[in-house]
Design an enzyme around this catalytic site. Structure first.
Site, PDB file in Angstrom:
ATOM      1  N   SER A 127       0.844  -1.237  -0.220  1.00 20.10           N
ATOM      2  CA  SER A 127      -0.012  -0.092   0.072  1.00 20.10           C
ATOM      3  C   SER A 127       0.793   1.218  -0.054  1.00 20.10           C
ATOM      4  CB  SER A 127      -1.040  -0.078   1.300  1.00 20.10           C
ATOM      5  OG  SER A 127      -1.636   1.310   1.391  1.00 20.10           O
ATOM      6  N   TYR A 147      -2.531  -0.718  10.626  1.00 21.90           N
ATOM      7  CA  TYR A 147      -2.492  -1.031   9.305  1.00 21.90           C
ATOM      8  C   TYR A 147      -1.159  -0.718   8.628  1.00 21.90           C
ATOM      9  CZ  TYR A 147      -3.572  -1.362   4.215  1.00 21.90           C
ATOM     10  OH  TYR A 147      -3.791  -1.589   2.804  1.00 21.90           O
ATOM     11  N   ALA A 179       1.639  -0.215  10.243  1.00 24.72           N
ATOM     12  CA  ALA A 179       2.912  -1.043  10.759  1.00 24.72           C
ATOM     13  C   ALA A 179       3.043  -2.355  10.081  1.00 24.72           C
ATOM     14  CB  ALA A 179       2.651  -1.458  12.311  1.00 24.72           C
ATOM     15  N   SER A 180       1.526  -2.996   9.878  1.00 24.99           N
ATOM     16  CA  SER A 180       1.652  -4.430   9.407  1.00 24.99           C
ATOM     17  C   SER A 180       2.184  -4.513   7.765  1.00 24.99           C
ATOM     18  CB  SER A 180       0.195  -5.068   9.463  1.00 24.99           C
ATOM     19  OG  SER A 180      -0.621  -4.429   8.786  1.00 24.99           O
ATOM     20  N   LYS A 181       1.893  -3.470   7.131  1.00 22.96           N
ATOM     21  CA  LYS A 181       2.195  -3.443   5.852  1.00 22.96           C
ATOM     22  C   LYS A 181       3.656  -3.231   5.624  1.00 22.96           C
ATOM     23  CE  LYS A 181      -1.784  -4.125   3.233  1.00 22.96           C
ATOM     24  NZ  LYS A 181      -1.606  -5.188   2.221  1.00 22.96           N
ATOM     25  N   ILE A 213      -7.961   2.494  -3.983  1.00 26.71           N
ATOM     26  CA  ILE A 213      -9.096   1.661  -4.924  1.00 26.71           C
ATOM     27  C   ILE A 213     -10.482   1.438  -4.393  1.00 26.71           C
ATOM     28  CG2 ILE A 213      -9.290  -0.372  -6.391  1.00 26.71           C
ATOM     29  CD1 ILE A 213      -6.133  -1.189  -5.423  1.00 26.71           C
TER      30      ILE A 213
END
Ligand code: NAP
Length: 241
Positions: free
Chosen positions: A147, A160, A162-164, A193
């Protein structure tokens, strides 16, 4: 004119029951690829399979619904895909969600664990299951949907992000390690999107079909080309350098 014939490929797509993954399954199926598809919802998967059937796509399809945060289920699905379709040429790690919105000061360990399980550890499990069969065949392509949160900080998206970015770190190291086995590793950074990812529709964002065509083009590039990174955004976004 694509460099690779879709009909020569077995493409495994996670998160194929919605949004970007579903649009990619439809586009790759229409182009003639053989598909291994998974998602969490049995009903959505059945609806997708009926749709692909109605499209009379020429390739083979193997599909299962399961929780992708359970590593044993991931390994079993990859084994059954290999038994059903013979090989995996392309893995697309697309399943993901952002269900832990809120300021960093209020994040709980549970918020972080949930995001890490789905957006980092699950795609890692798919990589680990697909790596040996790809390496033993001399190569493959692993496409990881990250992302643009990996590039720009966005308030309220701490868990989110941190995880990506944790998964982005693994992807970068894996890219170097996997090259020796002929495996190419892509990091795709989408901006907005218009998918069920968000509660509200965002018609000004990319249509999933348009983003999926970009990813299918990347998949069909000549295997001598390593498409390390792809950033795709709707024109309305301004968070770029
Ligand atoms: N939409 C955006 O603006 C945007 C921007 C940047 C990056 N991304 C990334 O793009 C990817 C696709 O997102 P999307 O926009 O297409 O979202 P989406 O429409 O919500 O689709 C998410 C997919 O992930 C699957 N999934 C979620 N949790 C799962 C679990 N525990 N086990 C198995 N499958 C699970 C869903 O399955 P079910 O539907 O069956 O539950 C669905 O197929 C994600 O990695 C997301 O982070 C999206």
């Amino acid at each position: 004119m694509p460099n690779r014939k879709p009909s020569d490929l077995v493409i495994l797509i996670t998160g194929a029951t919605s949004g970007l993954g579903k649009a990619l399954a439809e586009a790759a199926g229409r182009a003639g690829a053989n598909l291994a598809l998974c998602g969490r919802s049995r009903d959505k998967l059945d609806a997708l399979l009926r749709e692909l059937d109605a499209m009379a796509i020429p390739g083979k399809v193997y599909a299962e619904a399961f929780d992708a945060t359970e590593a044993s289920q991931v390994g079993a699905f990859v084994e059954r895909t290999l038994a059903a379709l013979g090989r995996i040429d392309v893995l697309v790690n697309c399943a993901g969600a952002n269900t832990a919105r809120g300021p960093v000061a209020g994040l709980t360990v549970g918020d972080l664990e949930a995001m890490m399980a789905l957006n980092c550890l699950s795609p890692l499990a798919f990589i680990q299951a697909c790596h040996p069969p790809m390496a033993s065949r001399g190569g493959g392509l692993v496409v990881n949907i990250l992302s643009t949160v990996c590039r720009f900080s966005n308030e309220g998206l701490g868990a989110y992000t941190a995880s990506k970015t944790a998964f982005e770190g693994l992807v970068g190291v894996y890219r170097k390690e996997a090259r020796k086995a002929g495996i190419r590793v892509s990091a795709v950074y989408p901006g907005g999107i218009d998918t069920p990812f968000r509660a509200q529709a965002r018609p000004e964002y990319l249509r999933p079909e348009v983003a999926a065509e970009a990813i299918l083009s990347l998949i069909l590039l000549d295997p001598s080309l390593a498409p390390d990174e792809l950033v795709i955004r709707p024109l309305v976004e301004t968070n770029y350098a």
